[in-house]
Design an enzyme around this catalytic site. Structure first.
Site, PDB file in Angstrom:
ATOM      1  N   SER A 242       0.420  -1.017   0.096  1.00  0.00           N
ATOM      2  CA  SER A 242       0.346   0.148   0.076  1.00  0.00           C
ATOM      3  C   SER A 242       0.953   1.285  -0.047  1.00  0.00           C
ATOM      4  CB  SER A 242      -1.017  -0.213   0.947  1.00  0.00           C
ATOM      5  OG  SER A 242       0.145   0.528   2.402  1.00  0.00           O
ATOM      6  N   LYS A 243       0.157   2.206  -0.328  1.00  0.00           N
ATOM      7  CA  LYS A 243       0.804   3.875  -0.253  1.00  0.00           C
ATOM      8  C   LYS A 243       2.032   3.901   0.649  1.00  0.00           C
ATOM      9  CE  LYS A 243       1.559   7.467  -1.951  1.00  0.00           C
ATOM     10  NZ  LYS A 243       2.363   6.698  -3.801  1.00  0.00           N
ATOM     11  N   ARG A 244       1.735   3.266   1.762  1.00  0.00           N
ATOM     12  CA  ARG A 244       2.386   3.644   3.491  1.00  0.00           C
ATOM     13  C   ARG A 244       4.058   3.284   2.720  1.00  0.00           C
ATOM     14  NH1 ARG A 244       1.954   0.116   7.315  1.00  0.00           N
ATOM     15  NH2 ARG A 244       0.506  -1.179   5.543  1.00  0.00           N
ATOM     16  N   HIS A 245       4.278   1.888   2.084  1.00  0.00           N
ATOM     17  CA  HIS A 245       5.346   1.054   2.078  1.00  0.00           C
ATOM     18  C   HIS A 245       6.582   2.311   0.641  1.00  0.00           C
ATOM     19  CE1 HIS A 245       2.396  -2.530   3.580  1.00  0.00           C
ATOM     20  NE2 HIS A 245       3.573  -2.338   3.707  1.00  0.00           N
ATOM     21  N   GLY A 246       5.424   2.887   0.356  1.00  0.00           N
ATOM     22  CA  GLY A 246       6.452   3.833  -0.602  1.00  0.00           C
ATOM     23  C   GLY A 246       5.177   4.465  -1.949  1.00  0.00           C
TER      24      GLY A 246
END
Ligand code: GLU
Length: 467
Positions: A242-246
């Site tokens: 997800s966006k959290r990972h980059g």
């Protein structure tokens, strides 16, 4: 089916960008097609009209082009095939494989509500399945495919193995709505069949769809393609990416300056492998790619590995490839392109820029010494290296560099003997010289810079720094 020439496809729904997971799906299909000497087709699943803007479709094209995944023929629009999809639904009706269902939305809803309240299965069994046509009302109807009521459906999947679904868990799926529009599940199968697709590699989030799509294949008596449902990519923490990972969009990585060749290599390694090989060229990947190399467990996206492979690809690329990659990066990140003379300067310096730069911006940072002009602007940290002691030493060095031959050996000897004369190490002198020649701490070796800059420019920069 297997003896037909291989035809794979990538069938993205436009979402506004090319997701890294979709890019990997595209890559696997492309690699398999190119490996087999077959075709790689592109179909835009644009039936969701609200999302399927020309820009969203263009983003997919752009992402694929950046990655170098060329498709055969023109991209196909799923929406354009609505008439054909409806035709197939009617064919199923004629062949007795489907039936007209006159149930209204309200009836179906009320059935489901009751079922939920009673804790029963909400699978809707249309009462119209076996009603003879003579008893049909003159009313709108949906077309439903007749699902088998007993036995099992087995999906033979190349990655997951045999996946068995009990037929009593399948409903008589609607294939054509009462307004005449086809459902997605029908469109996919008709398109894949008409496009002659032999192998479908896609995310395992579509495994459940496969069972329902099988109904259509069977109803039409069509060959079922070879399926390979690949595990979705996870983040470093093992959770769904997800966006959290980059960055999730391929174009974001492109704009951050990762080379496409590195991204291709990395994406290929995400869930596929050829022995222990980590670094490989696209030609090698094409040569080696086989569905049996696809892993059953989810791969984890690891930015460090991507950066590492990217650096190796930059180091191995030809100067022309690197320069065109840089120009593309500058455009994608909204920066000014290099001028012809900057390109010429960078070409001369390329031999000492290419190694150990993981991304294009890192390489450009290293090239700063050649891209900048006198008088150099020095950052604070670098300025501190030019203290009075070192300025004194650089003043001694300057006249020595004005005579003598201009080759690495002589330059090294000059700096070495200066260091010895001051009872210091060559390494201690490198900082101030770097400050004078580049104005910052990241640069190629001082000797490479001298050789690239030439005698006159080197001497001038040293004089500027010691003035
Ligand atoms: N359009 C689907 C997606 O973007 C893929 C469908 C398929 O590969 O069958 O996830």
């Amino acid at each position: 089916m297997t003896d037909r020439p291989v035809v794979t496809r990538f069938a993205p729904s436009p979402t506004g960008f090319l997701h890294i997971g979709s890019a990997r799906t595209a890559l696997f299909n492309w690699l398999f097609a190119r490996h087999s000497g077959g075709k790689f087709l592109l179909r835009i699943e644009d039936t969701d009209r609200a999302r399927s803007t020309p820009e969203a479709t263009e983003a997919i094209f752009a992402g694929l082009k950046w990655l170098g995944l060329d498709w055969d023929g023109d991209a196909i629009s799923q929406f354009d095939g609505a008439g054909r999809h409806a035709e197939v639904a009617h064919q199923m009706l004629e062949n007795g494989k489907a039936f007209r269902c006159f149930s209204t939305q309200a009836e179906i809803e009320s059935f489901r509500e009751t079922a939920r309240a009673e804790g029963k299965s909400t699978l809707y069994r249309s009462p119209w399945r076996d009603v003879p046509e003579t008893d049909h009302p003159d009313a709108p109807f949906a077309i439903r495919v007749k699902a088998p009521r007993e036995g099992k459906t087995v999906i033979q999947d190349h990655v997951q193995g045999d996946v068995t679904i009990r037929n009593d868990q399948l409903d008589d799926m609607i294939v054509l709505r009462s307004d005449g529009t086809p459902v997605y599940m029908l469109a996919v199968v008709v398109d894949d069949h008409d496009m002659g697709v032999t192998h479908i590699v896609r995310g395992d989030d579509h495994l459940n769809n496969a069972a329902r799509q099988m109904l259509v294949y069977n109803a039409m008596g069509w060959d079922v393609p070879i399926w390979a449902h690949i595990p979705l990519i996870h983040g470093e923490d093992g959770k769904k990416l997800s966006k959290r990972h980059g960055s999730l969009g391929v174009e974001e990585w492109a704009a951050e300056g990762y080379p496409a060749s590195g991204m291709r290599n990395y994406l290929a390694r995400l869930g596929w492998g050829h022995g222990d090989d980590e670094f490989f060229t696209t030609e090698q990947a094409i040569d080696w790619f086989d569905l049996s190399g696809i892993k059953k467990s989810p791969a984890r996206f690891d930015t460090k590995k991507l950066a590492n492979l990217s650096g190796q690809h930059i180091a191995c690329a030809t100067d022309t490839e690197v320069l065109s990659g840089i120009q593309e990066y500058l455009t994608l990140s909204g920066q000014k392109s290099l001028t012809d003379s900057q390109v010429a300067d960078m070409s001369r310096a390329m031999y000492c820029l290419k190694d150990r730069a993981k991304t294009y911006p890192e390489l450009i940072e290293k090239a700063h010494f050649i891209l900048t002009q006198r008088p150099l602007h020095r950052d604070e940290k670098t300025e501190l290296l030019l203290d009075s002691v070192h300025i004194g030493m650089l003043r001694e060095l300057t006249p020595q560099l004005q005579t003598g031959s201009w080759d690495r050996e002589t330059l090294e000897r000059n700096v070495q003997s200066l260091a010895e004369a001051h009872e210091t190490k060559l390494g201690k002198l490198a900082g101030p010289i770097r400050a004078a020649l580049a104005g910052r701490s990241v640069s190629p070796s001082i000797f490479d810079m001298m050789l690239v800059l030439g005698r006159e420019e080197t001497v001038q920069r040293l004089k500027d720094a010691t003035a």
